[in-house]
Write a protein that holds these residues in place. Structure first.
Motif, PDB file in Angstrom:
ATOM      1  N   THR A   1     -39.285 100.910  -2.057  1.00 49.41           N
ATOM      2  CA  THR A   1     -40.965 100.831  -2.522  1.00 49.41           C
ATOM      3  C   THR A   1     -40.864 100.029  -4.013  1.00 49.41           C
ATOM      4  O   THR A   1     -39.820 100.160  -4.763  1.00 49.41           O
ATOM      5  CB  THR A   1     -41.443 102.186  -2.637  1.00 49.41           C
ATOM      6  N   LYS A   2     -42.194  99.796  -4.319  1.00 47.40           N
ATOM      7  CA  LYS A   2     -42.292  99.158  -5.413  1.00 47.40           C
ATOM      8  C   LYS A   2     -42.092 100.023  -6.858  1.00 47.40           C
ATOM      9  O   LYS A   2     -41.866  99.769  -7.790  1.00 47.40           O
ATOM     10  CB  LYS A   2     -43.830  98.618  -5.623  1.00 47.40           C
ATOM     11  N   SER A   3     -42.229 101.273  -6.328  1.00 45.79           N
ATOM     12  CA  SER A   3     -41.974 102.248  -7.380  1.00 45.79           C
ATOM     13  C   SER A   3     -40.420 102.888  -7.842  1.00 45.79           C
ATOM     14  O   SER A   3     -40.168 103.615  -8.505  1.00 45.79           O
ATOM     15  CB  SER A   3     -42.871 103.695  -6.875  1.00 45.79           C
ATOM     16  N   GLY A   4     -39.668 102.023  -6.743  1.00 45.33           N
ATOM     17  CA  GLY A   4     -38.026 102.258  -6.999  1.00 45.33           C
ATOM     18  C   GLY A   4     -37.449 103.383  -5.937  1.00 45.33           C
ATOM     19  O   GLY A   4     -36.527 103.829  -6.192  1.00 45.33           O
ATOM     20  N   GLU A   5     -38.659 103.981  -5.240  1.00 45.26           N
ATOM     21  CA  GLU A   5     -37.778 105.022  -4.488  1.00 45.26           C
ATOM     22  C   GLU A   5     -37.686 104.307  -2.956  1.00 45.26           C
ATOM     23  O   GLU A   5     -37.770 103.062  -2.868  1.00 45.26           O
ATOM     24  CB  GLU A   5     -39.025 106.188  -3.953  1.00 45.26           C
ATOM     25  N   TYR A   6     -36.943 105.172  -1.915  1.00 43.81           N
ATOM     26  CA  TYR A   6     -36.713 104.376  -0.626  1.00 43.81           C
ATOM     27  C   TYR A   6     -37.539 105.457   0.444  1.00 43.81           C
ATOM     28  O   TYR A   6     -37.646 106.315   0.292  1.00 43.81           O
ATOM     29  CB  TYR A   6     -35.156 104.304  -0.322  1.00 43.81           C
ATOM     30  N   ARG A   7     -37.917 104.448   1.287  1.00 44.30           N
ATOM     31  CA  ARG A   7     -38.707 104.925   2.691  1.00 44.30           C
ATOM     32  C   ARG A   7     -37.861 104.604   3.726  1.00 44.30           C
ATOM     33  O   ARG A   7     -37.617 103.266   3.761  1.00 44.30           O
ATOM     34  CB  ARG A   7     -40.045 104.756   2.713  1.00 44.30           C
ATOM     35  N   TRP A   8     -37.635 105.268   5.024  1.00 45.50           N
ATOM     36  CA  TRP A   8     -37.013 105.032   6.172  1.00 45.50           C
ATOM     37  C   TRP A   8     -37.996 104.340   7.094  1.00 45.50           C
ATOM     38  O   TRP A   8     -39.217 104.592   6.939  1.00 45.50           O
ATOM     39  CB  TRP A   8     -36.610 106.216   6.678  1.00 45.50           C
ATOM     40  N   ILE A   9     -37.811 103.126   7.327  1.00 41.73           N
ATOM     41  CA  ILE A   9     -38.642 102.172   8.316  1.00 41.73           C
ATOM     42  C   ILE A   9     -37.758 101.742   9.571  1.00 41.73           C
ATOM     43  O   ILE A   9     -36.526 101.748   9.482  1.00 41.73           O
ATOM     44  CB  ILE A   9     -38.663 100.672   7.547  1.00 41.73           C
ATOM     45  N   ARG A  10     -38.467 101.786  10.684  1.00 46.41           N
ATOM     46  CA  ARG A  10     -37.927 101.482  11.718  1.00 46.41           C
ATOM     47  C   ARG A  10     -38.581  99.877  12.106  1.00 46.41           C
ATOM     48  O   ARG A  10     -39.870  99.811  12.191  1.00 46.41           O
ATOM     49  CB  ARG A  10     -38.326 102.379  12.770  1.00 46.41           C
ATOM     50  N   ASP A  11     -37.629  98.820  12.164  1.00 43.95           N
ATOM     51  CA  ASP A  11     -38.282  97.510  12.613  1.00 43.95           C
ATOM     52  C   ASP A  11     -37.908  97.176  14.033  1.00 43.95           C
ATOM     53  O   ASP A  11     -36.813  97.250  14.383  1.00 43.95           O
ATOM     54  CB  ASP A  11     -37.447  96.605  11.755  1.00 43.95           C
ATOM     55  N   VAL A  12     -39.068  96.949  14.592  1.00 47.18           N
ATOM     56  CA  VAL A  12     -38.925  96.471  16.018  1.00 47.18           C
ATOM     57  C   VAL A  12     -39.370  95.035  16.194  1.00 47.18           C
ATOM     58  O   VAL A  12     -40.208  94.675  15.857  1.00 47.18           O
ATOM     59  CB  VAL A  12     -39.927  97.390  17.099  1.00 47.18           C
ATOM     60  N   VAL A  13     -38.359  94.355  16.672  1.00 48.98           N
ATOM     61  CA  VAL A  13     -38.366  92.714  16.684  1.00 48.98           C
ATOM     62  C   VAL A  13     -38.406  91.911  18.002  1.00 48.98           C
ATOM     63  O   VAL A  13     -37.682  92.723  18.932  1.00 48.98           O
ATOM     64  CB  VAL A  13     -37.155  92.299  15.890  1.00 48.98           C
ATOM     65  N   HIS A  14     -39.192  91.260  18.389  1.00 51.11           N
ATOM     66  CA  HIS A  14     -39.515  90.292  19.512  1.00 51.11           C
ATOM     67  C   HIS A  14     -39.146  88.951  18.941  1.00 51.11           C
ATOM     68  O   HIS A  14     -39.750  88.369  18.184  1.00 51.11           O
ATOM     69  CB  HIS A  14     -40.870  90.435  20.015  1.00 51.11           C
ATOM     70  N   VAL A  15     -38.172  88.293  20.033  1.00 47.00           N
ATOM     71  CA  VAL A  15     -37.800  86.910  19.670  1.00 47.00           C
ATOM     72  C   VAL A  15     -38.850  86.020  20.339  1.00 47.00           C
ATOM     73  O   VAL A  15     -38.828  86.197  21.773  1.00 47.00           O
ATOM     74  CB  VAL A  15     -36.291  86.659  19.952  1.00 47.00           C
ATOM     75  N   MET A  16     -39.486  85.103  19.887  1.00 49.15           N
ATOM     76  CA  MET A  16     -40.283  84.010  20.599  1.00 49.15           C
ATOM     77  C   MET A  16     -39.534  82.803  20.561  1.00 49.15           C
ATOM     78  O   MET A  16     -38.896  82.228  19.597  1.00 49.15           O
ATOM     79  CB  MET A  16     -41.628  83.992  19.846  1.00 49.15           C
TER      80      MET A  16
END
Length: 316
Positions: A97-112
């Motif tokens: 994060t911009k404040s220097g912490e970390y957040r868990w993210i799930r990235d779901v990706v579709h290929v075009m």
């Protein structure tokens, strides 16, 4: 109004609707041009969740550099390789994060792909899964803690009988495989019933704790193992330990307990708490079983008590 102008207006309206829908969801929509590796679009939700403005997400490097160092290498390699193969995929990682912490993210990706089947763009959604992930990790931590407790004797803090059974089986198999000696010490506190009857169970429990800690202090090598075998009995498993070295450790255990100077006025062999010990050493061969070896060491302990207690008896 011409038909073309009507179609253009409809397309613009549809585009506006899609954009409104994308930007109203809590997920973060994005699109990346595969050839330039630049973001074509990223939703304004990114600023609410991570603090970075959409304009600051220019290239794939911004995505990679805003990832926890422990996650970056495998996530980038995985996503790039999957994208090259044209395979839709997803990945969980910690985003900075911009404040220097970390957040868990799930990235779901579709290929075009283009008309020729070549990858031309990636589109997807980033989901904020921080609270869910934190709950999952806490559950894993608690599960490991409960598992550890299930292998620990609640009174003395050393390993319990269940852990001993598993450790002996594992070390026995390793000793047989590598043709290494394995030593086993069984010990019993002398006249412990009389001690309990005289001082009470509270003080009796305290003496068990002291004995357990003395044994742990006597078996100091990384793989030396101490467990409460049951009642006032304890056991030590000593991998890669020959008879001579095991004898020294057994005597050290006896001396450490003697040094505690726990008064035992009802003992028939000493004025302080003492132990009797049985010791055995084997290089397991094919067909040898640890239960038979354990019985032999238990017989040595029995003989030590029959011969007057406060002594060590070893297998011949």
């Amino acid at each position: 109004m011409s038909r073309t102008r009507c179609q253009d207006s409809a397309q613009k309206a549809d585009s506006a609707i899609y954009k409104a829908l994308l930007e109203s969801t809590k997920a973060i929509p994005w699109k990346l041009d595969w050839h330039s590796m630049e973001f074509v679009y990223i939703g304004p939700q990114i600023e609410q969740i991570l603090g970075w403005s959409p304009e600051s997400w220019v290239t794939i490097d911004d995505w990679a550099n805003r990832m926890h160092p422990d996650d970056r290498h495998w996530v980038v390699d995985f996503c790039v390789s999957q994208s090259r193969e044209g395979a839709d995929h997803e990945a969980d990682y910690r985003a900075l994060t911009k404040s220097g912490e970390y957040r868990w993210i799930r990235d779901v990706v579709h290929v075009m792909r283009d008309e020729d089947g070549n990858v031309e763009a990636l589109v997807g959604f980033m989901f904020d899964i921080h609270e869910r992930k934190r709950t999952e990790l806490e559950l894993v931590r608690l599960q490991k803690e409960l598992e550890a407790l299930s292998y620990k004797d609640g009174l003395t803090g050393v390993a319990n009988r269940r852990m001993f059974d598993e450790t002996l089986a594992e070390e026995w198999a390793g000793a047989r495989r590598h043709r290494q000696p394995l030593s086993l010490i069984l010990l019993d506190i002398d006249f412990f019933k009389q001690y309990n009857d005289h001082f009470g169970h509270v003080q009796g429990d305290e003496s068990l704790r002291q004995v357990a800690q003395a044994l742990a202090g006597a078996a100091t090598r990384p793989r030396d193992f101490v467990a409460r075998y049951g009642g006032e009995e304890f056991v030590l498993v000593l991998p890669e330990t020959d008879a001579r070295a095991a004898h020294l450790i057994a005597e050290r255990c006896r001396n450490q307990i003697f040094k505690l100077q726990i008064a035992h006025p009802l003992s028939a062999v000493s004025q302080v708490l003492t132990v009797s010990l049985g010791l055995g050493t084997r290089i397991p061969g094919h067909g040898d079983e640890p239960t038979a070896f354990l019985r032999q060491v238990d017989e040595c302990l029995y003989n030590a008590k029959q011969q007057g207690r406060n002594r060590l008896v070893s297998l011949a």
